[in-house]
Design a protein around this motif. Structure first.
Motif, PDB file in Angstrom:
ATOM      1  N   GLY A  16       0.823  -1.214   0.000  1.00 10.73           N
ATOM      2  CA  GLY A  16       0.000   0.000   0.000  1.00 10.73           C
ATOM      3  C   GLY A  16       0.853   1.258   0.000  1.00 10.73           C
ATOM      4  O   GLY A  16       0.535   2.230  -0.696  1.00 10.73           O
ATOM      5  N   LEU A  17       1.932   1.240   0.757  1.00 10.86           N
ATOM      6  CA  LEU A  17       2.850   2.381   0.771  1.00 10.86           C
ATOM      7  C   LEU A  17       3.519   2.534  -0.593  1.00 10.86           C
ATOM      8  O   LEU A  17       3.659   3.651  -1.106  1.00 10.86           O
ATOM      9  CB  LEU A  17       3.898   2.208   1.867  1.00 10.86           C
ATOM     10  CG  LEU A  17       3.369   2.261   3.300  1.00 10.86           C
ATOM     11  CD1 LEU A  17       4.441   1.802   4.279  1.00 10.86           C
ATOM     12  CD2 LEU A  17       2.891   3.657   3.646  1.00 10.86           C
ATOM     13  N   GLU A  18       3.917   1.423  -1.177  1.00 11.07           N
ATOM     14  CA  GLU A  18       4.534   1.463  -2.505  1.00 11.07           C
ATOM     15  C   GLU A  18       3.550   2.027  -3.539  1.00 11.07           C
ATOM     16  O   GLU A  18       3.918   2.862  -4.362  1.00 11.07           O
ATOM     17  CB  GLU A  18       4.971   0.065  -2.934  1.00 11.07           C
ATOM     18  CG  GLU A  18       6.081  -0.514  -2.096  1.00 11.07           C
ATOM     19  CD  GLU A  18       6.290  -1.996  -2.353  1.00 11.07           C
ATOM     20  OE1 GLU A  18       5.883  -2.501  -3.424  1.00 11.07           O
ATOM     21  OE2 GLU A  18       6.886  -2.663  -1.493  1.00 11.07           O
ATOM     22  N   GLN A  41      -1.395  11.707   2.636  1.00  9.50           N
ATOM     23  CA  GLN A  41      -2.325  11.236   1.607  1.00  9.50           C
ATOM     24  C   GLN A  41      -2.774   9.801   1.869  1.00  9.50           C
ATOM     25  O   GLN A  41      -3.901   9.428   1.546  1.00  9.50           O
ATOM     26  CB  GLN A  41      -1.683  11.326   0.225  1.00  9.50           C
ATOM     27  CG  GLN A  41      -1.524  12.733  -0.259  1.00  9.50           C
ATOM     28  CD  GLN A  41      -0.777  12.828  -1.578  1.00  9.50           C
ATOM     29  OE1 GLN A  41      -0.227  11.860  -2.087  1.00  9.50           O
ATOM     30  NE2 GLN A  41      -0.746  14.022  -2.137  1.00  9.50           N
ATOM     31  N   LEU A  42      -1.891   8.993   2.453  1.00  7.20           N
ATOM     32  CA  LEU A  42      -2.217   7.594   2.725  1.00  7.20           C
ATOM     33  C   LEU A  42      -2.867   7.397   4.092  1.00  7.20           C
ATOM     34  O   LEU A  42      -3.250   6.282   4.447  1.00  7.20           O
ATOM     35  CB  LEU A  42      -0.954   6.733   2.629  1.00  7.20           C
ATOM     36  CG  LEU A  42      -0.304   6.684   1.249  1.00  7.20           C
ATOM     37  CD1 LEU A  42       1.036   5.969   1.313  1.00  7.20           C
ATOM     38  CD2 LEU A  42      -1.229   6.000   0.257  1.00  7.20           C
ATOM     39  N   PHE A  53      10.294   1.085   5.473  1.00  6.74           N
ATOM     40  CA  PHE A  53      11.301   1.663   4.590  1.00  6.74           C
ATOM     41  C   PHE A  53      12.147   2.690   5.336  1.00  6.74           C
ATOM     42  O   PHE A  53      11.601   3.635   5.899  1.00  6.74           O
ATOM     43  CB  PHE A  53      10.626   2.362   3.404  1.00  6.74           C
ATOM     44  CG  PHE A  53       9.692   1.494   2.634  1.00  6.74           C
ATOM     45  CD1 PHE A  53      10.168   0.515   1.785  1.00  6.74           C
ATOM     46  CD2 PHE A  53       8.319   1.642   2.761  1.00  6.74           C
ATOM     47  CE1 PHE A  53       9.304  -0.295   1.069  1.00  6.74           C
ATOM     48  CE2 PHE A  53       7.444   0.848   2.049  1.00  6.74           C
ATOM     49  CZ  PHE A  53       7.943  -0.141   1.204  1.00  6.74           C
ATOM     50  N   PRO A  54      13.468   2.541   5.295  1.00  9.72           N
ATOM     51  CA  PRO A  54      14.325   3.545   5.936  1.00  9.72           C
ATOM     52  C   PRO A  54      14.290   4.902   5.222  1.00  9.72           C
ATOM     53  O   PRO A  54      14.438   5.941   5.844  1.00  9.72           O
ATOM     54  CB  PRO A  54      15.724   2.950   5.861  1.00  9.72           C
ATOM     55  CG  PRO A  54      15.559   1.511   5.527  1.00  9.72           C
ATOM     56  CD  PRO A  54      14.228   1.378   4.859  1.00  9.72           C
ATOM     57  N   ASP A  65      11.096  -3.592  -7.486  1.00 11.15           N
ATOM     58  CA  ASP A  65      11.292  -5.026  -7.263  1.00 11.15           C
ATOM     59  C   ASP A  65      10.001  -5.814  -7.352  1.00 11.15           C
ATOM     60  O   ASP A  65       9.987  -6.950  -7.813  1.00 11.15           O
ATOM     61  CB  ASP A  65      11.933  -5.283  -5.898  1.00 11.15           C
ATOM     62  CG  ASP A  65      13.412  -4.956  -5.872  1.00 11.15           C
ATOM     63  OD1 ASP A  65      13.992  -4.723  -6.950  1.00 11.15           O
ATOM     64  OD2 ASP A  65      13.981  -4.947  -4.765  1.00 11.15           O
ATOM     65  N   HIS A  66       8.903  -5.203  -6.905  1.00 12.52           N
ATOM     66  CA  HIS A  66       7.642  -5.930  -6.864  1.00 12.52           C
ATOM     67  C   HIS A  66       6.842  -5.686  -8.116  1.00 12.52           C
ATOM     68  O   HIS A  66       5.932  -6.304  -8.450  1.00 12.52           O
ATOM     69  CB  HIS A  66       6.820  -5.547  -5.622  1.00 12.52           C
ATOM     70  CG  HIS A  66       7.505  -5.937  -4.363  1.00 12.52           C
ATOM     71  ND1 HIS A  66       7.794  -5.041  -3.372  1.00 12.52           N
ATOM     72  CD2 HIS A  66       8.004  -7.106  -3.934  1.00 12.52           C
ATOM     73  CE1 HIS A  66       8.422  -5.654  -2.395  1.00 12.52           C
ATOM     74  NE2 HIS A  66       8.561  -6.907  -2.702  1.00 12.52           N
TER      75      HIS A  66
END
Length: 66
Positions: A16-18, A41-42, A53-54, A65-66
């Motif tokens: 969801g973050l991606e 926004q999320l 995620f850092p 990657d996904h």
């Protein structure tokens, strides 16, 4: 490096973050997107973003990657 999730719930949250970053990229260049704006926004706290995620760059790499 982004976190490898071990549960379905965590994986969904991370995706969801991606996806939120991907949507933001549709209207703004990457350099102009802030984590504060993205998280707002999320509707997630910044600490949730940092759990997965850092950096914003790590989120982008996970998206690729996904």
């Amino acid at each position: 490096m982004y976190k490898i999730c071990h549960t379905e719930e965590s994986s969904q949250r991370q995706r969801g973050l991606e996806q939120g970053l991907l949507e933001a990229l549709g209207s703004k260049p990457y350099e102009k997107i802030t984590l504060t704006e993205l998280c707002s926004q999320l509707h997630v706290p910044r600490k949730t973003f940092y759990r997965y995620f850092p950096t914003k760059e790590d989120c982008l790499l996970a998206l690729v990657d996904h």
